[in-house]
Design a protein around this motif. Sequence first.
Motif, PDB file in Angstrom:
ATOM      1  N   TYR A   4       0.420  -1.691  -0.144  1.00 42.64           N
ATOM      2  CA  TYR A   4       0.234  -0.305   0.463  1.00 42.64           C
ATOM      3  C   TYR A   4       1.047   1.511   0.163  1.00 42.64           C
ATOM      4  O   TYR A   4       0.314   1.913  -0.560  1.00 42.64           O
ATOM      5  CB  TYR A   4      -0.982   0.098   1.096  1.00 42.64           C
ATOM      6  N   GLU A   5       1.829   1.239   0.790  1.00 41.76           N
ATOM      7  CA  GLU A   5       2.785   2.895   0.790  1.00 41.76           C
ATOM      8  C   GLU A   5       3.359   2.266  -0.627  1.00 41.76           C
ATOM      9  O   GLU A   5       3.338   3.616  -0.911  1.00 41.76           O
ATOM     10  CB  GLU A   5       3.578   2.420   2.190  1.00 41.76           C
ATOM     11  N   ARG A   6       3.750   1.785  -0.974  1.00 38.83           N
ATOM     12  CA  ARG A   6       4.785   2.013  -1.885  1.00 38.83           C
ATOM     13  C   ARG A   6       3.828   2.786  -3.179  1.00 38.83           C
ATOM     14  O   ARG A   6       4.426   3.206  -4.080  1.00 38.83           O
ATOM     15  CB  ARG A   6       5.459   0.733  -2.837  1.00 38.83           C
ATOM     16  N   LEU A  36       1.024   4.169  -3.034  1.00 43.50           N
ATOM     17  CA  LEU A  36       0.503   5.147  -2.411  1.00 43.50           C
ATOM     18  C   LEU A  36       1.348   6.407  -2.966  1.00 43.50           C
ATOM     19  O   LEU A  36       0.968   7.193  -3.760  1.00 43.50           O
ATOM     20  CB  LEU A  36      -0.028   4.949  -0.875  1.00 43.50           C
ATOM     21  N   SER A  37       3.079   6.349  -2.325  1.00 44.91           N
ATOM     22  CA  SER A  37       3.718   6.675  -2.979  1.00 44.91           C
ATOM     23  C   SER A  37       3.229   6.867  -4.286  1.00 44.91           C
ATOM     24  O   SER A  37       4.286   8.289  -5.047  1.00 44.91           O
ATOM     25  CB  SER A  37       4.943   6.703  -2.463  1.00 44.91           C
ATOM     26  N   LEU A  38       3.978   6.382  -5.089  1.00 48.78           N
ATOM     27  CA  LEU A  38       3.626   5.877  -6.736  1.00 48.78           C
ATOM     28  C   LEU A  38       2.410   6.819  -7.508  1.00 48.78           C
ATOM     29  O   LEU A  38       3.065   7.526  -7.809  1.00 48.78           O
ATOM     30  CB  LEU A  38       3.962   4.719  -7.262  1.00 48.78           C
ATOM     31  N   SER A  54       1.117   8.991  -5.386  1.00 46.10           N
ATOM     32  CA  SER A  54       1.117  10.587  -5.484  1.00 46.10           C
ATOM     33  C   SER A  54       1.450  10.953  -6.589  1.00 46.10           C
ATOM     34  O   SER A  54       1.562  12.738  -6.002  1.00 46.10           O
ATOM     35  CB  SER A  54       1.604  10.733  -3.315  1.00 46.10           C
ATOM     36  N   HIS A  55       2.388  10.593  -6.811  1.00 51.20           N
ATOM     37  CA  HIS A  55       3.330  11.993  -8.079  1.00 51.20           C
ATOM     38  C   HIS A  55       2.422  12.483  -9.241  1.00 51.20           C
ATOM     39  O   HIS A  55       1.799  11.632  -9.234  1.00 51.20           O
ATOM     40  CB  HIS A  55       4.803  10.974  -8.692  1.00 51.20           C
ATOM     41  N   SER A 107       2.220  10.752 -12.420  1.00 49.99           N
ATOM     42  CA  SER A 107       1.248   9.368 -12.203  1.00 49.99           C
ATOM     43  C   SER A 107       0.287   9.699 -12.417  1.00 49.99           C
ATOM     44  O   SER A 107      -0.950   8.871 -12.822  1.00 49.99           O
ATOM     45  CB  SER A 107       1.508   8.370 -11.020  1.00 49.99           C
ATOM     46  N   LYS A 108      -0.719  10.491 -11.378  1.00 47.72           N
ATOM     47  CA  LYS A 108      -1.867  11.125 -12.297  1.00 47.72           C
ATOM     48  C   LYS A 108      -2.126  11.855 -12.999  1.00 47.72           C
ATOM     49  O   LYS A 108      -3.559  10.976 -13.680  1.00 47.72           O
ATOM     50  CB  LYS A 108      -2.350  11.926 -11.061  1.00 47.72           C
TER      51      LYS A 108
END
Length: 112
Positions: free
Chosen positions: A43-45, A47-49, A51-52, A55-56
């Motif tokens: 999940y953390e990985r 989400l960090s991906l 969040s860029h 990526s959005k």
Amino acid sequence: MTRTSEPFWWFLFIGGATIAALLVPVHIVITGAASWLGEALEYERVLSLVSHPLSKLYLFVLISLPLLHWAHRFRFTVADLGLKANKRAVAAACYGSAIIGSVLTAMVLVTL
């Protein structure tokens, strides 16, 4: 000569077809390969991906353009099935649902 918005919708149709044909299969393969690695889809990985900002933008294009492609294709499929009398209502329903889906996608991506 009357002005029409048809070229705009055809442009979105072709863009969605290109995205659906080229990016969606590659995205599925990369996601599948990442799932075999185990830790890659934590999940953390993810989400960090996501969040860029790039990526959005990628996810917005990956979701919204195929939605607009579907809307255009479905509109003409419905017309071919015999609902030619309510052309504007069918077009509004198809494109409206695709636009609503794109707006919801943008809202979800902005909140991440």
